[in-house]
Design a protein around this motif. Structure first.
Motif, mmCIF file in Angstrom:
data_model
loop_
_atom_site.group_PDB
_atom_site.id
_atom_site.type_symbol
_atom_site.label_atom_id
_atom_site.label_comp_id
_atom_site.label_asym_id
_atom_site.label_seq_id
_atom_site.Cartn_x
_atom_site.Cartn_y
_atom_site.Cartn_z
ATOM 1 N N LEU A 152 21.445 103.981 34.873
ATOM 2 C CA LEU A 152 22.055 103.125 33.853
ATOM 3 C C LEU A 152 21.218 103.110 32.575
ATOM 4 O O LEU A 152 21.747 103.153 31.462
ATOM 5 C CB LEU A 152 22.201 101.705 34.410
ATOM 6 C CG LEU A 152 22.934 100.678 33.548
ATOM 7 C CD1 LEU A 152 24.383 101.102 33.321
ATOM 8 C CD2 LEU A 152 22.890 99.308 34.218
ATOM 9 N N LEU A 153 19.888 103.072 32.731
ATOM 10 C CA LEU A 153 18.996 103.032 31.569
ATOM 11 C C LEU A 153 19.001 104.331 30.763
ATOM 12 O O LEU A 153 18.524 104.356 29.626
ATOM 13 C CB LEU A 153 17.565 102.720 32.020
ATOM 14 C CG LEU A 153 17.261 101.243 32.309
ATOM 15 C CD1 LEU A 153 16.024 101.107 33.182
ATOM 16 C CD2 LEU A 153 17.084 100.460 31.013
ATOM 17 N N LYS A 154 19.534 105.393 31.336
ATOM 18 C CA LYS A 154 19.640 106.654 30.591
ATOM 19 C C LYS A 154 20.632 106.535 29.433
ATOM 20 O O LYS A 154 20.619 107.347 28.510
ATOM 21 C CB LYS A 154 20.084 107.782 31.530
ATOM 22 C CG LYS A 154 19.017 108.254 32.507
ATOM 23 C CD LYS A 154 18.195 109.406 31.957
ATOM 24 C CE LYS A 154 19.002 110.687 31.927
ATOM 25 N NZ LYS A 154 18.197 111.813 31.377
ATOM 26 N N ARG A 155 21.496 105.521 29.481
ATOM 27 C CA ARG A 155 22.440 105.310 28.388
ATOM 28 C C ARG A 155 21.680 104.999 27.104
ATOM 29 O O ARG A 155 20.657 104.309 27.116
ATOM 30 C CB ARG A 155 23.389 104.151 28.716
ATOM 31 C CG ARG A 155 24.323 104.432 29.866
ATOM 32 C CD ARG A 155 25.058 103.190 30.339
ATOM 33 N NE ARG A 155 25.790 102.516 29.264
ATOM 34 C CZ ARG A 155 26.910 101.829 29.456
ATOM 35 N NH1 ARG A 155 27.438 101.738 30.674
ATOM 36 N NH2 ARG A 155 27.513 101.226 28.461
ATOM 37 N N GLN A 156 22.190 105.478 25.992
ATOM 38 C CA GLN A 156 21.503 105.276 24.715
ATOM 39 C C GLN A 156 21.524 103.821 24.255
ATOM 40 O O GLN A 156 20.693 103.399 23.455
ATOM 41 C CB GLN A 156 22.127 106.179 23.641
ATOM 42 C CG GLN A 156 21.818 107.652 23.834
ATOM 43 C CD GLN A 156 20.326 107.935 23.913
ATOM 44 O OE1 GLN A 156 19.548 107.497 23.075
ATOM 45 N NE2 GLN A 156 19.912 108.666 24.953
ATOM 46 N N ASP A 157 22.487 103.039 24.763
ATOM 47 C CA ASP A 157 22.573 101.642 24.324
ATOM 48 C C ASP A 157 21.789 100.688 25.226
ATOM 49 O O ASP A 157 21.886 99.476 25.086
ATOM 50 C CB ASP A 157 24.037 101.197 24.246
ATOM 51 C CG ASP A 157 24.724 101.205 25.613
ATOM 52 O OD1 ASP A 157 24.207 101.873 26.540
ATOM 53 O OD2 ASP A 157 25.772 100.552 25.753
ATOM 54 N N PHE A 158 21.012 101.227 26.170
ATOM 55 C CA PHE A 158 20.230 100.393 27.083
ATOM 56 C C PHE A 158 18.791 100.892 27.049
ATOM 57 O O PHE A 158 18.523 102.066 27.300
ATOM 58 C CB PHE A 158 20.807 100.494 28.498
ATOM 59 C CG PHE A 158 20.404 99.367 29.421
ATOM 60 C CD1 PHE A 158 19.808 98.212 28.947
ATOM 61 C CD2 PHE A 158 20.640 99.466 30.788
ATOM 62 C CE1 PHE A 158 19.455 97.178 29.800
ATOM 63 C CE2 PHE A 158 20.299 98.438 31.654
ATOM 64 C CZ PHE A 158 19.704 97.294 31.162
ATOM 65 N N ARG A 159 17.857 100.000 26.728
ATOM 66 C CA ARG A 159 16.475 100.408 26.513
ATOM 67 C C ARG A 159 15.535 99.786 27.542
ATOM 68 O O ARG A 159 15.666 98.608 27.884
ATOM 69 C CB ARG A 159 16.009 100.015 25.108
ATOM 70 C CG ARG A 159 16.832 100.633 23.986
ATOM 71 C CD ARG A 159 16.234 100.329 22.635
ATOM 72 N NE ARG A 159 14.921 100.946 22.471
ATOM 73 C CZ ARG A 159 14.734 102.202 22.074
ATOM 74 N NH1 ARG A 159 15.768 102.972 21.815
ATOM 75 N NH2 ARG A 159 13.515 102.686 21.936
#
Length: 413
Positions: free
Chosen positions: A122-129
């Motif tokens: 999930l954290l691989k998404r660009q909108d999640f840091r």
């Protein structure tokens, strides 16, 4: 306090009526936590605790809660109780990393489990840091160094070598000194002298780097580079803080580390991500608010942060009743049986494998007065600790039975 069977039944009936009952952690889905919208409301920060670092079921539940908070409530930053430098560096390098490598190269290995890995998909998404809040080294020095190397020629070769000297040395001495402190042994004088020599060199190099960064900040107009400069500056300041306190006794180091955890949370919330909603993952004893231990006078970061951030926070403690887990050294142990009238004893009366109770909107009455009084819970499932649940948390998530986590086998790093 139970004065009769009838009174006990009143308390149980109240809990049954005011709790959210969930399936076994392994069977829960993120949408099962939709009730959190009405519980958390417009709070900007959610603190997710755990009653021990090796509780599989707590990790399972937190992974699903985090997924819900991100997808449904706009929480776009997850801050782990892990190294600030490593987490930021790993996040910047995540596009070229597998989820497993992303996980292992950022957070403490104690969380590098099969149940945590879905979170890094999930954290691989660009909108999640991913972010970190700790001063201690948490994975490998290469993580932050690879991030800094990507900034060449903005960062010179000489500066990169200085970063490498500091990072690799910090890791080396963390483990060298740690061998003695973990065993509660005095560090030999010859070892201390070698460490002192390294520390003097590291401080000189770090201060030179910080001066250079401050000069660039006066002239930099590109937003991304300005952010990178602030992160490098903060990471160096954390390393200096770490090195200056590394040889303190255990109790002193615990307090100074907690102070810096608090300061790093403030920095993340107010400076690095001032417009983002943030989730903080840490042990219960780090997140409790309005708490100070009676004997050691220890205050967790959740109690130390500013009132402004406290008022914008929802604090969720996680607890368990029975089962087994492992120590930091990998030794298995069974949880102690919670005493009568403990937090675990009360919550175990709810007929559900997983239970959530919101304290934040409660009014005190006879059936729930234990939530407003000094109540025992078992820290890590063994140590009796006094808290006032309503003052230390906004809600409690409870699991009847727990087990140790399945760790990822050695693989890509």
């Amino acid at each position: 306090m139970f004065f009769s069977k009838e009174r006990e039944k009143e308390v149980i009936n109240w809990l049954e009526a005011h709790s959210y009952r969930l399936a076994e952690p392994i069977d829960c889905a993120s949408q099962d936590f939709s009730f959190l919208k009405s519980v958390i409301q417009d709070k900007r920060i959610v603190w997710l605790g755990e009653n021990g670092h090796f509780i599989r079921e707590h990790t399972m539940l937190k992974e699903k809660i985090i997924s819900f908070l991100h997808k449904e409530m706009g929480f776009n930053v997850l801050a782990f109780e892990s190294g600030l430098a490593e987490a930021y560096g790993a996040n910047e390098l995540k596009e070229a990393s597998t989820p497993e490598a992303f996980m292992k190269n950022s957070i403490y290995s104690l969380w590098a489990t099969e149940d945590t890995e879905p979170l890094f998909h999930l954290l691989k998404r660009q909108d999640f840091r991913l972010a970190g809040i700790d001063i201690n080294p948490s994975s490998i020095p290469d993580t932050f160094l690879r991030f800094v190397a990507k900034l060449q020629p903005f960062v010179t070769e000489e500066q990169l070598q200085a970063f490498e000297f500091i990072e690799r040395g910090a890791y080396e001495w963390y483990y060298k000194i740690g061998q003695y402190t973990a065993a509660r042994k005095k560090v030999p004088n010859d070892v201390l002298q070698l460490f002192k020599h390294f520390k003097e060199q590291a401080i000189t190099k770090a201060n030179d780097l910080i001066k250079s960064i401050q000069f660039h900040l006066l002239n930099e107009r590109e937003q991304a580079k300005e952010t990178y400069l602030h992160v490098m500056q903060r990471s160096l300041a954390n390393r200096l803080y770490f090195l200056n306190h590394l040889t303190e006794d255990h109790r002193t180091y615990k307090k100074v580390r907690e102070q810096r955890l608090c300061e790093n949370v403030e920095w993340l919330c107010n400076e690095l991500y001032p417009n983002e909603k943030i989730i903080i993952w840490a042990h219960n004893m780090h997140i409790f608010k309005n708490f100070r231990s009676f004997f050691s006078k220890f205050e967790p970061m959740g109690s130390k942060i500013s009132k402004t951030l406290q008022n914008d926070s929802y604090y969720m403690g996680l607890f368990m009743y029975e089962g087994e887990t492992i120590t930091d050294t990998g030794q298995a142990y069974k949880l102690s049986k919670p005493p009568k009238k403990s937090l675990e004893d009360y919550l175990s009366k709810v007929n559900s494998p997983t239970t959530f109770v919101d304290f934040s909107q409660l009014q005190k009455q006879r059936e729930n007065e234990w939530i407003f009084k000094k109540t025992v819970f078992l820290d890590s499932g063994t140590m009796q600790t006094l808290i006032t649940p309503r003052e230390q948390m906004d809600g409690a998530l409870f699991v009847q039975k727990v087990s140790p986590p399945p760790f990822k086998k050695e693989g890509e790093k």
